[in-house]
Design a protein around this motif. Structure first.
Motif, PDB file in Angstrom:
ATOM      1  N   LEU A  29       0.339  -2.718   2.448  1.00 35.52           N
ATOM      2  CA  LEU A  29       1.345  -3.349   1.595  1.00 35.52           C
ATOM      3  C   LEU A  29       2.754  -2.917   1.998  1.00 35.52           C
ATOM      4  CD1 LEU A  29       1.884  -5.187  -0.829  1.00 35.52           C
ATOM      5  CD2 LEU A  29       1.652  -3.177  -2.293  1.00 35.52           C
ATOM      6  N   SER A  30       2.953  -1.628   2.262  1.00 40.89           N
ATOM      7  CA  SER A  30       4.289  -1.173   2.643  1.00 40.89           C
ATOM      8  C   SER A  30       4.700  -1.770   3.989  1.00 40.89           C
ATOM      9  CB  SER A  30       4.377   0.355   2.675  1.00 40.89           C
ATOM     10  OG  SER A  30       3.594   0.897   3.707  1.00 40.89           O
ATOM     11  N   THR A  31       3.762  -1.915   4.907  1.00 40.69           N
ATOM     12  CA  THR A  31       4.060  -2.535   6.205  1.00 40.69           C
ATOM     13  C   THR A  31       4.444  -3.993   6.017  1.00 40.69           C
ATOM     14  OG1 THR A  31       2.592  -1.019   7.355  1.00 40.69           O
ATOM     15  CG2 THR A  31       3.101  -3.083   8.487  1.00 40.69           C
ATOM     16  N   TRP A  32       3.693  -4.689   5.193  1.00 42.28           N
ATOM     17  CA  TRP A  32       3.959  -6.105   4.923  1.00 42.28           C
ATOM     18  C   TRP A  32       5.333  -6.290   4.283  1.00 42.28           C
ATOM     19  CZ3 TRP A  32       3.599  -8.951   0.114  1.00 42.28           C
ATOM     20  CH2 TRP A  32       3.563 -10.339   0.281  1.00 42.28           C
ATOM     21  N   ILE A  33       5.646  -5.466   3.301  1.00 43.09           N
ATOM     22  CA  ILE A  33       6.952  -5.544   2.629  1.00 43.09           C
ATOM     23  C   ILE A  33       8.071  -5.255   3.630  1.00 43.09           C
ATOM     24  CG2 ILE A  33       8.456  -4.390   0.940  1.00 43.09           C
ATOM     25  CD1 ILE A  33       5.894  -4.052  -0.804  1.00 43.09           C
ATOM     26  N   GLU A  35       8.076  -5.682   6.885  1.00 40.56           N
ATOM     27  CA  GLU A  35       8.218  -6.797   7.823  1.00 40.56           C
ATOM     28  C   GLU A  35       8.962  -7.963   7.173  1.00 40.56           C
ATOM     29  OE1 GLU A  35       4.343  -7.776   9.373  1.00 40.56           O
ATOM     30  OE2 GLU A  35       4.205  -5.885  10.462  1.00 40.56           O
ATOM     31  N   ILE A  36       8.585  -8.307   5.950  1.00 39.69           N
ATOM     32  CA  ILE A  36       9.248  -9.416   5.250  1.00 39.69           C
ATOM     33  C   ILE A  36      10.720  -9.087   5.002  1.00 39.69           C
ATOM     34  CG2 ILE A  36       9.362 -10.668   3.052  1.00 39.69           C
ATOM     35  CD1 ILE A  36       6.280 -10.545   3.031  1.00 39.69           C
ATOM     36  N   ALA A  37      11.006  -7.880   4.537  1.00 40.34           N
ATOM     37  CA  ALA A  37      12.394  -7.491   4.260  1.00 40.34           C
ATOM     38  C   ALA A  37      13.235  -7.490   5.543  1.00 40.34           C
ATOM     39  CB  ALA A  37      12.427  -6.114   3.599  1.00 40.34           C
ATOM     40  N   THR A  38      12.647  -7.034   6.641  1.00 41.21           N
ATOM     41  CA  THR A  38      13.384  -6.992   7.909  1.00 41.21           C
ATOM     42  C   THR A  38      13.710  -8.387   8.402  1.00 41.21           C
ATOM     43  OG1 THR A  38      12.390  -4.875   8.518  1.00 41.21           O
ATOM     44  CG2 THR A  38      13.308  -6.207  10.313  1.00 41.21           C
ATOM     45  N   ILE A  39      12.724  -9.280   8.419  1.00 41.75           N
ATOM     46  CA  ILE A  39      12.997 -10.627   8.935  1.00 41.75           C
ATOM     47  C   ILE A  39      13.927 -11.379   7.985  1.00 41.75           C
ATOM     48  CG2 ILE A  39      11.006 -11.895   7.990  1.00 41.75           C
ATOM     49  CD1 ILE A  39      12.541 -12.187  11.534  1.00 41.75           C
ATOM     50  N   THR A  80       6.689   1.464   9.422  1.00 45.06           N
ATOM     51  CA  THR A  80       7.100   2.174   8.208  1.00 45.06           C
ATOM     52  C   THR A  80       6.906   3.678   8.350  1.00 45.06           C
ATOM     53  OG1 THR A  80       4.922   1.914   7.205  1.00 45.06           O
ATOM     54  CG2 THR A  80       6.546   0.213   6.741  1.00 45.06           C
ATOM     55  N   ILE A  81       7.757   4.392   7.635  1.00 50.03           N
ATOM     56  CA  ILE A  81       7.657   5.840   7.541  1.00 50.03           C
ATOM     57  C   ILE A  81       7.795   6.203   6.071  1.00 50.03           C
ATOM     58  CG2 ILE A  81       8.720   8.051   8.129  1.00 50.03           C
ATOM     59  CD1 ILE A  81       9.778   6.671  10.699  1.00 50.03           C
ATOM     60  N   ASP A  82       6.741   6.750   5.497  1.00 48.54           N
ATOM     61  CA  ASP A  82       6.768   7.200   4.104  1.00 48.54           C
ATOM     62  C   ASP A  82       7.284   8.631   4.116  1.00 48.54           C
ATOM     63  OD1 ASP A  82       6.299   8.192   1.563  1.00 48.54           O
ATOM     64  OD2 ASP A  82       4.275   7.380   1.413  1.00 48.54           O
ATOM     65  N   ILE A  83       8.522   8.833   3.697  1.00 47.69           N
ATOM     66  CA  ILE A  83       9.116  10.166   3.800  1.00 47.69           C
ATOM     67  C   ILE A  83       8.483  11.167   2.837  1.00 47.69           C
ATOM     68  CG2 ILE A  83      11.298   9.368   4.734  1.00 47.69           C
ATOM     69  CD1 ILE A  83      12.465   9.949   1.909  1.00 47.69           C
ATOM     70  N   ASN A  84       7.752  10.689   1.837  1.00 55.14           N
ATOM     71  CA  ASN A  84       7.037  11.622   0.969  1.00 55.14           C
ATOM     72  C   ASN A  84       5.785  12.151   1.646  1.00 55.14           C
ATOM     73  OD1 ASN A  84       8.581  11.990  -1.274  1.00 55.14           O
ATOM     74  ND2 ASN A  84       7.604  10.392  -2.464  1.00 55.14           N
ATOM     75  N   ALA A  85       5.155  11.299   2.457  1.00 57.24           N
ATOM     76  CA  ALA A  85       3.901  11.682   3.099  1.00 57.24           C
ATOM     77  C   ALA A  85       4.124  12.573   4.312  1.00 57.24           C
ATOM     78  CB  ALA A  85       3.116  10.441   3.508  1.00 57.24           C
TER      79      ALA A  85
END
Length: 187
Positions: A29-33, A35-39, A80-85
């Protein structure tokens, strides 16, 4: 999670069965979001036109998008990079982490590809995480800019403004740093 929080509560009898699936879903989901936000950001800027989604490379791998700017096409790969993880504790550590992750992604995607035989590739790191964590990494540090074919890091985050309304960010890290003055200290 505690009552009143929006966390998923799993029965104690089967947490280990569901947690890998929830984790896998959240990563997708984070990858999909991202990608959509970037394009969306690229195409609404007025500079880029989307030509293709999942542009196939000669090595069989694909890049997320092919875009055109003034008639010249480029390839875009979002990650994506989850800075919490991640175990990042400083802005310098974050810069090193993004550089390493970018290099790994670059080597994986472009392995065996003649770089001169494809449109120029660009990699877009998108950071996810709470504003408090991003703020702690931003204190007194310069923003992370482009490094060759690596675009400036993008940030996707949210906070509550002074009126209690959720605000969402999808900007470059430098734009995020500039906006820190307008974000309440306890978002």
């Amino acid at each position: 999670g505690a009552a009143g929080t929006n966390s998923l509560v799993m029965p104690d009898s089967q947490p280990s069965l569901a947690s890998p699936y929830v984790s896998m879903f959240m990563k997708a989901l984070s990858t999909w979001i991202a990608e959509i936000a970037t394009i969306e950001k690229l195409t609404t800027s007025g500079s880029f036109e989307l030509l293709h989604v999942e542009h196939r490379l000669p090595n069989g791998k694909s890049m997320d998008f092919e875009v055109a700017n003034k008639g010249k096409s480029s390839l875009v790969e979002v990650y994506t990079i989850d800075i919490n993880a991640e175990k990042v504790t400083s802005a310098e550590g974050l810069a090193k982490f993004i550089s390493k992750r970018s290099s790994d992604k670059l080597n994986d995607k472009l392995a065996g590809v003649d770089i001169n035989a494809i449109p120029p590739p660009y990699f877009v790191p998108v950071l996810f995480g709470p504003v408090k964590r991003l703020r702690s990494l931003a204190q007194g540090q310069p923003w992370l800019g482009p490094q060759g074919i690596i675009s400036p890091a993008m940030v996707f985050s949210q906070y509550k403004d002074a009126d209690g309304i959720y605000q969402f960010f999808f900007h470059t890290l430098s734009e995020f740093y500039e906006s820190l003055q307008s974000i309440p200290p306890n978002p």
